[in-house]
Design an enzyme around this catalytic site. Structure first.
Site, PDB file in Angstrom:
ATOM      1  CG  ASP A   1      -0.226  -0.013   2.536  1.00 58.72           C
ATOM      2  OD1 ASP A   1       0.975   0.316   2.566  1.00 58.72           O
ATOM      3  OD2 ASP A   1      -0.859  -0.339   3.553  1.00 58.72           O
TER       4      ASP A   1
ATOM      5  CG  ASP B   1      -5.384  -5.771   2.792  1.00 59.51           C
ATOM      6  OD1 ASP B   1      -4.830  -5.294   3.803  1.00 59.51           O
ATOM      7  OD2 ASP B   1      -6.094  -5.081   2.038  1.00 59.51           O
TER       8      ASP B   1
END
Length: 376
Positions: A92, A271
């Site tokens: 990310d 996730d």
């Protein structure tokens, strides 16, 4: 990166496919274990591969940027070599951590200045240096820098937040296209669709993201305080607007039920820290429901953790033994519980994929959600 859809459920938007990266293939729908600082907490890589059957893991740009730092990661040859992981990695942007972990931050059109949660030192993430940071980390899939708007934000704030995210995305993509990977494998970037719970903003975000014609798209800003039903409504709005031939990643979600509901609405990738975080605190997700392993009711229960589970630990250890380990404060308890929960999550998406291929996913999901959400 390449994505091929191989099956579609006839009664819902659920589908399965294969993502191909230079570090291997990922069968979707997929759950991605979170390896925030370069490790999935309490889990050996051997067990990630052989028992849990993880095909891809996550790294966190914010944490890796601060520790071990970019100099070390570059000297190691990137995160794959640094942590001895030869399968795909997704990173990310670190934006969510900047906004959630540090009380001292400032957002401007240039980027985000913030104080380290470790030592208070000051730093800045711009779209450009965030690309450079993720190039040094070397993830196969990179997330664009964005602001994660709170789920309860009013329309005015959400609109301003989206405009900032979009301006950052334009700069991020431009710099990404002007730079090259560092370690001999290709990298791709997913734009993130924001917009809070406002349909008008979500549609605007999708249109803007699609203008960059990337290999996949992420859906962010959900499960951050808004009611669960609103999250599902946003998925029902956004997923049909995204390309059918590219993967859709719902960031940071969530419970096993959230995942099945997301799959039903067309999401491919998930996730969440929940399986390991909750596992460390004694909560086990099983095919028969949710267990608190500290409860006295398990003290003399010598049955397997989960007779229907897919993990080695499910049949090797008993409820009574795991309860004993938690009460005794043994770190082994957290390791067993984390391994079990991650294996359950991976088994969950594996079974979902099997039922999508069989054409009966919707009926199976409706029954499964009732079972896995029961409190035992």
């Amino acid at each position: 990166m390449d994505f091929v859809k191989i099956a579609q459920d006839p009664q819902s938007s659920a589908r399965c496919g294969i993502i191909t990266t230079d570090h291997g293939q990922i069968e979707t729908p997929i759950f991605m274990p979170v390896g925030t600082v370069g490790s999935v907490k309490g889990i050996y890589h051997r067990d990630l591969k052989e028992d849990i059957e993880a095909q891809i893991i996550l790294g966190n740009t914010y944490h890796l940027y601060l520790r071990p730092g970019l100099e070390t990661l570059k000297a190691a040859g990137g995160l794959h070599k640094f942590i001895s992981w030869d399968r795909p990695i997704l990173t990310d942007s670190g934006g969510f951590q900047v906004f959630s972990l540090t009380p001292i931050r400032k957002l401007t059109k240039d980027g985000c200045t913030f104080a380290s949660h470790i030592d208070g030192s000051r730093h800045i993430f711009t779209p450009e240096n965030n690309v450079d940071t993720q190039r040094i980390i070397g993830a196969d899939i990179m997330m664009a820098l964005d602001e994660c708007c709170p789920g309860d934000a009013d329309f005015k704030y959400a609109k301003k937040s989206l405009e900032l995210t979009q301006s950052w995305l334009e700069r991020y993509i431009r710099h990404f296209d002007e730079t090259e990977p560092l370690y001999g494998h290709s990298q791709t970037v997913f734009p993130i669709v924001q917009g809070c719970v406002y349909p008008e903003l979500r549609k605007r975000a999708v249109e803007h993201a699609l203008s960059f014609n990337r290999e996949g798209y992420a859906i962010g800003g959900l499960a951050v305080g808004e009611p669960t039903e609103q999250m599902y409504e946003m998925l029902e709005l956004v997923c049909p607007l995204l390309p059918d031939d590219k993967p859709r990643y719902l960031m940071g979600v969530g419970t096993p039920a959230n995942i099945l509901e997301g799959i039903e609405r067309g999401v491919d990738m998930f996730d969440c820290v929940m399986p390991t975080r909750n596992g460390r605190n004694g909560m086990l997700f099983t095919w028969n429901g949710i267990m608190n392993m500290r409860n006295k009711k398990w003290a003399n229960d010598f049955s397997p953790l989960d007779p229907d589970g897919a993990s080695f630990v499910d049949t090797y250890y008993t409820k009574a033994y795991l309860r004993h380990l938690f009460v005794a404060g043994e770190m082994f308890a957290a390791m067993i519980a984390s391994e079990h929960n991650l294996a359950f999550y991976l088994d969950l998406v594996k079974k979902a994929k099997e039922h999508i291929k069989a054409g009966d996913f919707k009926a199976w999901k409706d029954v499964a959600v009732k079972k896995i959400t029961a409190r035992l």
